[in-house]
Structure formats: C-alpha cells, structure tokens
Design a protein around this motif. Structure first.
Motif, PDB file in Angstrom:
ATOM      1  N   VAL A   1       1.180  -1.772  -0.136  1.00 60.70           N
ATOM      2  CA  VAL A   1       0.324   0.127   0.081  1.00 60.70           C
ATOM      3  C   VAL A   1       1.271   0.772   0.056  1.00 60.70           C
ATOM      4  O   VAL A   1       0.554   2.353  -0.812  1.00 60.70           O
ATOM      5  N   ALA A   2       1.609   1.108   1.074  1.00 61.44           N
ATOM      6  CA  ALA A   2       3.190   2.552   0.725  1.00 61.44           C
ATOM      7  C   ALA A   2       3.390   2.882  -0.800  1.00 61.44           C
ATOM      8  O   ALA A   2       3.474   3.548  -1.122  1.00 61.44           O
ATOM      9  N   GLN A   3       3.999   1.989  -1.651  1.00 61.95           N
ATOM     10  CA  GLN A   3       4.157   1.461  -2.981  1.00 61.95           C
ATOM     11  C   GLN A   3       3.130   2.514  -3.927  1.00 61.95           C
ATOM     12  O   GLN A   3       3.574   3.362  -4.373  1.00 61.95           O
ATOM     13  N   ASP A   4       1.683   1.938  -3.409  1.00 61.49           N
ATOM     14  CA  ASP A   4       1.021   2.271  -4.367  1.00 61.49           C
ATOM     15  C   ASP A   4       0.371   3.696  -3.926  1.00 61.49           C
ATOM     16  O   ASP A   4       0.223   4.585  -5.124  1.00 61.49           O
ATOM     17  N   ILE A   5       0.244   4.438  -2.900  1.00 65.51           N
ATOM     18  CA  ILE A   5       0.312   5.362  -2.675  1.00 65.51           C
ATOM     19  C   ILE A   5       1.388   6.629  -2.948  1.00 65.51           C
ATOM     20  O   ILE A   5       0.353   7.294  -3.352  1.00 65.51           O
ATOM     21  N   ARG A   6       2.028   6.008  -2.798  1.00 65.88           N
ATOM     22  CA  ARG A   6       3.374   6.963  -3.321  1.00 65.88           C
ATOM     23  C   ARG A   6       2.952   6.721  -4.964  1.00 65.88           C
ATOM     24  O   ARG A   6       3.768   7.833  -6.137  1.00 65.88           O
ATOM     25  N   ARG A   7       3.220   6.197  -5.803  1.00 69.36           N
ATOM     26  CA  ARG A   7       3.135   6.003  -6.893  1.00 69.36           C
ATOM     27  C   ARG A   7       1.935   6.701  -7.316  1.00 69.36           C
ATOM     28  O   ARG A   7       2.046   7.281  -8.643  1.00 69.36           O
ATOM     29  N   GLY A   8       1.061   6.683  -6.624  1.00 70.33           N
ATOM     30  CA  GLY A   8      -0.244   7.910  -7.153  1.00 70.33           C
ATOM     31  C   GLY A   8      -1.650   7.576  -7.661  1.00 70.33           C
ATOM     32  O   GLY A   8      -2.414   8.100  -8.522  1.00 70.33           O
ATOM     33  N   ASP A   9      -1.217   5.778  -7.648  1.00 70.85           N
ATOM     34  CA  ASP A   9      -2.848   5.010  -7.773  1.00 70.85           C
ATOM     35  C   ASP A   9      -4.284   5.666  -6.853  1.00 70.85           C
ATOM     36  O   ASP A   9      -3.840   5.920  -5.178  1.00 70.85           O
ATOM     37  N   VAL A  10      -4.760   5.112  -7.204  1.00 69.59           N
ATOM     38  CA  VAL A  10      -6.313   5.625  -6.121  1.00 69.59           C
ATOM     39  C   VAL A  10      -6.131   4.183  -5.544  1.00 69.59           C
ATOM     40  O   VAL A  10      -5.944   2.562  -6.283  1.00 69.59           O
ATOM     41  N   VAL A  11      -6.483   4.126  -4.167  1.00 70.09           N
ATOM     42  CA  VAL A  11      -6.171   2.678  -3.087  1.00 70.09           C
ATOM     43  C   VAL A  11      -7.469   2.635  -2.025  1.00 70.09           C
ATOM     44  O   VAL A  11      -7.640   4.060  -1.986  1.00 70.09           O
ATOM     45  N   PHE A  12      -8.074   1.617  -2.599  1.00 69.59           N
ATOM     46  CA  PHE A  12      -8.899   1.157  -1.773  1.00 69.59           C
ATOM     47  C   PHE A  12      -7.970  -0.430  -0.648  1.00 69.59           C
ATOM     48  O   PHE A  12      -8.033  -0.982  -1.488  1.00 69.59           O
ATOM     49  N   VAL A  13      -8.467   0.048  -0.035  1.00 64.64           N
ATOM     50  CA  VAL A  13      -8.007  -0.855   1.359  1.00 64.64           C
ATOM     51  C   VAL A  13      -9.535  -1.383   2.447  1.00 64.64           C
ATOM     52  O   VAL A  13     -10.158  -0.629   2.952  1.00 64.64           O
ATOM     53  N   PHE A  14      -9.687  -2.342   1.638  1.00 60.01           N
ATOM     54  CA  PHE A  14     -10.153  -3.078   3.068  1.00 60.01           C
ATOM     55  C   PHE A  14      -9.849  -3.674   4.078  1.00 60.01           C
ATOM     56  O   PHE A  14      -9.629  -5.200   4.694  1.00 60.01           O
TER      57      PHE A  14
END
Length: 764
Positions: free
Chosen positions: A211-224
C-alpha cells in the motif's frame, strides 16, 4: 564452492581455515627468511604475495561458509523505511529473497540428515544465556546481567533472536548466493494477487509494504480492513502525508464514526436493477430461500423504481420504511403521478371515492358507486383504495412503475410480510446503532462514493469493526463490493471519466498520446473470506479490463468455500488469481495449492558402503580383505513440500510470480521513523483501536453501543411484557430534493469539510 563438483557440500567443517593459515605462514616465512628457501629477495616477495592472495581467498571462502552455517539458525531480521523502498512505475517491490530451485531443495534435504543435526542447533552459549534468564528472572542480583543478555546491544553476542518461529533454514539455504530484491511487474497485477497465511504471520505487514508503494505511485487505493488494524491506518495516513495526498485520504470506520465519512451503498448505480440485486444478494439463496430472494428482488426493485422516478435517491433507511408497509409509498407516488398526468379534477374524484369507501356498503353508499373492493384490499386504507380505483379506471395514465406498485399493493399485507420476512433483519443490521450514522446520508458529515473517489484519485481506508459486530461488518463489506462491481462495469464501458465535462477540443493524433495516464485502482481486501460474496466473482473476471487490480488476503482455502457455501465457486474465485503469495499456513489443503503447481526435481544422495571378509586359506598372505565404496544416486522429490509451508517463520513467504516462477521472500520490519509526523489525534484513534480490537468473546460486545450497564440499571423495564420496548433508530433528513440520480459525483462534495477541524473538535 567450485562448480566443477557435481555434489555440493556446504554442511561440513570449514577446513579452508587451515589452508589459509598455511598460506599465511608460508608468505611470512618467504618475507622474513628468503635465504632459507634459497630465493633472491624480489622472487621471495613475489612468492609471498601469491601465497598471501591465495590464503586470503581460502580465508574468505571459509568465512563465507561459516557465516552461511551460522545463518541456518540465526538469520538476522532487517528493517526498511518507506522512503528506502520507494516506488516504481513498472514494478512492485515485495521483499528480499531469491528464486527457489533444486539446489535449495537439496540443501534442505541434507539438513534433515542425522549427521547434520548440529547445524540446526543454536550455539551452547546462546542456550546457556536463555537458561540463565529463565533461572534468574526474579533475582535482583543477576538482573543487570539478564537485562544485558536480553538487549540488542551490539556487544551482546547472545542477543535473543527475533520471535518468528518456524524453520529459519527455509530462507537461510538461499543465503549462500545472497538475497536480491524481488519485484512483481505491475502489468502482472491485472491478473490479481492472492495472499494466504494464518493469523499473525505477516499478511498485514505485506499489505503495508504494498500500500505504501501504491500511494506514493499515485494510484487510487481502497483498503478493506475487517478487524481494524491500527498500524495499517497509521501507515496509510503517514504515506498520504508524506507524498502530499492527505486531502485525498478518506476514512470509513464503523467503530469510529467520529472520524468517518458517510457512504450510501445503494445510492450510486448504472442500472436501476442494481439496487435490488445488491440487497437481494444478501438474502439466503439456496433451496426454498431462493424463491423468497426472488420475491425480495422484485419488491425492492419496485421501491427503487418509484423513488428514482420521483427524483429520490434510494438508501437503506428509506427501504426499511417502505418494507414495513408499502402503503405510504403507494399514496405518495400516485398523488405525485396524478398531479402530472391526470385530469385537474382528480383530487375531487379521489376524495369523493374515499368518502364513499368509508360508508357502509349495504346502507349508506351511493347507488352509482359500483367499484368492488378485492378481498386482498380489505386491510388497506380508504385513501389507498380510492387512488387504486382512480388508477385502474384511467388506463391512459398507466405506466410501468405504477403497474409494479399496483401489483404489490394487491398482495394481502400479512402475506406480503411473510414473503419479505428475510429482508427485515438485513435492513435492521444496516440501520441500527453506529452503522446508521454512516450508511444513512443526512448531511451531517461528508459523503463519498466510489466513482467520485476514482475520478479524484483518492485513498480510502475501510474499517469494518468485525470483531465487535461480524454480521454488520460482513453485510457492509458485501454491499461495498457489490457497488464496486457495478463501478467496474461502468468504467469498462465508459471509462473512469464518465460524467465529467470535456474541457477544450478532443485530442487527436500524436497529441492524444500525451494525455495524463489513467490511474490504476488498487483494491486490497484483508480477511478476504469475511467480505467475499457471489457478486465478487464477476469483478475478478472482468475488473482487470477496468483497471481494478485486486490483492486479497485470507487464511485458508476452506474459509472461502465456507463463505460462499459452494466449493465450485471457491475454485472459481481462486482460479482468477494469477499471482500467489503464501506465508505460513496450517491447512495442508491450502499448502497443496502451491505445492501441486511445482514439478518434481532430482536430488542427489551419497552413500558410503564399507565391508570386510576373512580369508580361510591359512597359506595365503592375505588374512582378510576390505573395501569402501562411495556411490552417488539420484531420486525424485517435490521441489516444495506442504510441511515447508506449514513451518515458515513469520514475515516469510513463498511466491509464484512472473509466469509461475517460485520465489522465497521475506518482508522487512516496519521503521518507526515512517510514523514520525502523525498528528496526535490520529495516534489517539490508533491507540483506541489497539485497546478495543482484542480477540475476546463476542458476548462482551453485546449491547455496548446502545446502553451501558449503569444506564440499564436506571431504566424501569416492564417485567412481563417486553414488546413495548422500542429500539432507537436515528432520524434522517428529508432527501426529497434530490433530483439527479445519475450524476453520482454531484452529491459527494456539495459542501466544504475540514477533517482536521472536525477531529480537533471531537478531541477538544
């Protein structure tokens, strides 16, 4: 180890130390006493240099072998911060490790031999230190000593190993060649990723790293997050703060409504029938329950059709109101419909009929009133029957929605209640207690929907508080997944920019290639088995084309089958995950999911055969004969066994990535520096989550959100009749002014809302 030998032997004494010592002594002798060797000084020095180089080479090899053998029992952990991990637009870093092949299976096989038992035992000094700590645990005189041996001081040579359990040699056998960074190509994430592992072995830590990489990459992130992991929430907040995305961060948490945004699971849809499908999908569908579910679908579809026609947005609270009785909705719709399509005098005619219906049909009714009330309508009010009569007598104003309502109002109310009995408990779950504040949009808090989050490029943490109320958590999670499945279908057909205005002229030709790249949608589902439903299968099948990449985390395969109630459906779900990461599991069937995908390999064994025999011929010079034979054989063995997966240390995993290639990986420990700038109010929330979400009996959670024991003691309850006790249901605001049901993003942010101020107000 030289590659010219067919059999590798790393489990032996490092005898190269002796040759290194001899080379060193020879080099010193040549430098000090060249005349003893009858060599001129330049030649002696040259020989000494060669001896020293050769001795250094042998020493380095011996040292490498010693370190490898020591790591078989004491592999040190490693820490890596988010900034050190970084991110890539092409690859996803998932840990450090190596590609697993037959050589590692060979080394594990050799370690299991009885003669190599010493290589799996901890050093005697380490065992003595642990024994002393237990022996003198409460002895004040030895406490400084035991405190030192327990510490991680660099001078402490017997420091405790990380409490990770399992077999450390499963990773240590690859340390001879060394670790490397293991990456998953981002293009492979379209095929979705399944992470399996039992409780507390590192699934959530892996989720944090990804998730840390996804957020820094600028992706849309949904975490359940069904259970509510405080560290995960802090991680997401810290990463958004570090990369300037804190304004795009949203929290939906059933256990902490004070920091949560609101969400309407059935307020956004592409086709009207989706509302009924999402609700009916929560009903039992096997056996007799299937027929009732179909009736529930039709009933909810009628209510949703009426609401949308009148310009209202469906919600669980409105459905609950009209599930108890459909008469008020029938009256409201007919009056609304007649005022637009009927004659101007319809009010008078309906009012007159209502008066006549209130009279005795045999004595007082007007002779011209010929309408015969059906038996099913006896329990309906006079206003309802009068509107029904007017609608039936004026076919020119009939329409599909009106006909659907007429069909439902024709049912006897008692019979109707039995047919939709399964709907009421579900709606009670979604409209009672804390959950009602978050799922019933009333304007008191910001509302988000998936389409709006995707278009803005947001990050959403969904905490479902499953330990407190698993039934509600499951229902809310399923509703969200059903909504996301609908959004995936919309994106696949129309793109993620659906509904946004087009500014400027459309780009064509080469300019079109310069448009900003569409953000990927990363969906992380922790405790996947608690959330999955039948509606999630089409998402796995088709979501990749819409840019949604699913990473699901669960414990065992039977958990998924038990949740779906069908082993075939579970296999269908598993078949949609192209990448598999497996941490320690405790179920052999789950372990075989990875084991069965590997082909057998040939391993080698070396047998030494010795024998001797006496010679009975006394005249012969040989009294006996002996022989020793060394024989190398090969046998077939599984590349990986189920037992290996059952004994993995915490934080370690096997992964099938890059075309079913097997890798052995381990994840880093979290770096405390990543959470240095977290506001105190968020830290307080995480502390509360850690204190609240403990694995205690469910009975301790009952009724906590309604009344405390002190409050119950002060209430004078009737002893014999509890039917008069009314459950509290929160009021909702009138939403009759909602007219545009198809523009989902218009209602999500109608007013400004400052998250920090709201949280500061709550915490004073």
């Amino acid at each position: 180890m030289s590659t010219r030998y067919q059999y590798e032997n790393l489990l032996r004494e490092p005898v190269e130390y002796w040759s290194a010592a001899m080379y060193g002594m020879s080099a010193i002798s040549l430098v000090i006493l060249p005349e003893v060797f009858l060599m001129p000084q330049p030649i002696a020095w040259a020989g000494a240099s060669l001896m020293a180089l050769r001795g250094l080479s042998r020493f380095r090899f011996a040292r490498r072998l010693s370190v490898f053998q020591s790591q078989l029992t004491s592999l040190a952990s490693f820490t890596k911060s988010s900034s050190e991990i970084g991110y890539s637009d092409r690859d996803l870093w998932i840990g450090k490790g190596f590609a697993w092949d037959a050589s590692h299976t060979q080394r594990l096989f050799d370690l299991e031999k009885s003669e190599n038992k010493k290589f799996k035992e901890l050093p005697k000094l380490y065992q003595l230190a642990r024994a002393a700590e237990r022996r003198f645990e409460y002895n004040s005189f030895f406490r400084p000593f035991t405190n030192f041996t327990r510490s991680q001081n660099k001078w402490n040579f017997v420091k405790p190993l990380p409490d990770v359990g399992g077999k450390p040699e499963l990773h240590s056998v690859g340390m001879w060649e060394g670790e490397q960074d293991i990456y998953l190509p981002l293009e492979h994430r379209n095929g979705h990723t399944l992470v399996l592992g039992t409780t507390r072995v590192g699934k959530t830590r892996l989720l944090e790293v990804v998730v840390a990489q996804d957020i820094r990459r600028g992706d849309v992130v949904f975490v359940f997050d069904p259970k509510g992991d405080a560290d995960l929430l802090l991680r997401m907040y810290a990463e958004c703060l570090a990369c300037g995305r804190i304004d795009d961060f949203h929290i939906f948490h059933l256990g902490h409504p004070e920091i949560s945004d609101a969400y309407n699971p059935i307020g956004s849809f592409m086709r009207l029938t989706e509302v009924a499908s999402r609700v009916a999908g929560q009903m039992p569908g096997d056996g007799v329950g299937g027929a009732f579910r179909e009736f529930v679908w039709g009933y909810v579809n009628t209510i949703a059709s009426v609401l949308v026609t009148m310009g209202k947005r469906p919600s669980y609270e409105i459905l609950k109101q009209h599930t108890e009785t459909i008469e008020p909705l029938f009256i409201e719709y007919m009056e609304w419909h007649f005022s637009r399509c009927a004659d101007k005098n319809w009010h008078k005619e309906v009012a007159q009929d209502e008066i006549e219906l209130g009279k005795d049909p045999k004595k007082d009714r007007h002779p011209d009133f010929k309408f015969k009330v059906a038996r099913e309508m006896y329990t309906r009010g006079h206003r309802t029957v009068a509107l029904y009569k007017y609608y039936k007598e004026h076919p020119d104003i009939n329409n599909i929605v009106g006909n659907q309502l007429i069909n439902k109002i024709n049912y006897d109310s008692g019979h109707m209640g039995k047919l939709i009995a399964s709907l009421q408990p579900f709606l009670d779950k979604m409209t009672t207690g804390k959950v009602a504040d978050l799922l019933i949009p009333n304007g008191d808090r910001p509302i988000f929907d998936w389409n709006d989050i995707i278009q803005k490029g947001g990050v959403v943490y969904i905490g479902l508080d499953a330990l407190s109320d698993p039934e509600v958590a499951s229902a809310v999670g399923n509703s969200m997944f059903a909504d996301l499945t609908s959004i995936a279908g919309r994106i696949y057909k129309t793109g993620s920019d659906y509904g946004l205005p087009i500014i400027g002229k459309p780009m064509t030709g080469k300019k079109a290639n310069n448009r900003p790249k569409k953000r990927k949608i990363q969906l992380h589902a922790d405790e996947f088995n608690e959330l999955i439903g039948a509606e999630f299968i089409p998402m796995l099948n088709k979501a990749g084309g819409a840019g949604i990449q699913v990473m699901a985390y669960t414990q065992t395969l039977p958990d998924i089958a038990a949740r779906l109630g069908n082993a075939d459906k579970a296999e269908q779900v598993i078949g949609n995950f192209n990448t598999l990461i497996m941490l320690r599991v405790l179920d052999v069937k789950t372990a075989k999911l990875m084991v069965d995908r590997q082909k057998p390999v040939m391993i080698k064994t070396v047998d030494i055969i010795s024998g001797s025999s006496d010679n009975s011929d006394v005249t012969s010079d040989a009294m006996f004969s002996s022989s020793t034979t060394q024989r190398q054989t090969s046998q077939k063995m599984d590349l990986l066994t189920a037992n290996d997966l059952l004994r993995l240390p915490k934080g370690q995993a096997f992964a099938l990535i890059n075309g079913n290639t097997l890798y052995k990986i381990r994840m880093p420990l979290p770096d405390p520096s990543d959470l240095a700038n977290i506001p105190q109010n968020i830290l307080d929330i995480s502390k509360s989550m850690r204190q609240s979400y403990q694995s205690v009996p469910c009975e301790q959670f009952r009724f906590n959100e309604y009344l405390s024991p002190q409050a119950l003691a002060n209430i004078d309850l009737p002893q014999d009749n509890f039917a008069n006790i009314e459950m509290y249901t929160p009021n909702i605001s009138d939403i009759s002014d909602i007219t545009d049901i198809n523009t989902d993003s218009n209602l999500a942010h109608d007013h400004e809302y400052n998250h920090e101020n709201a949280r500061e107000d709550y915490y004073g």
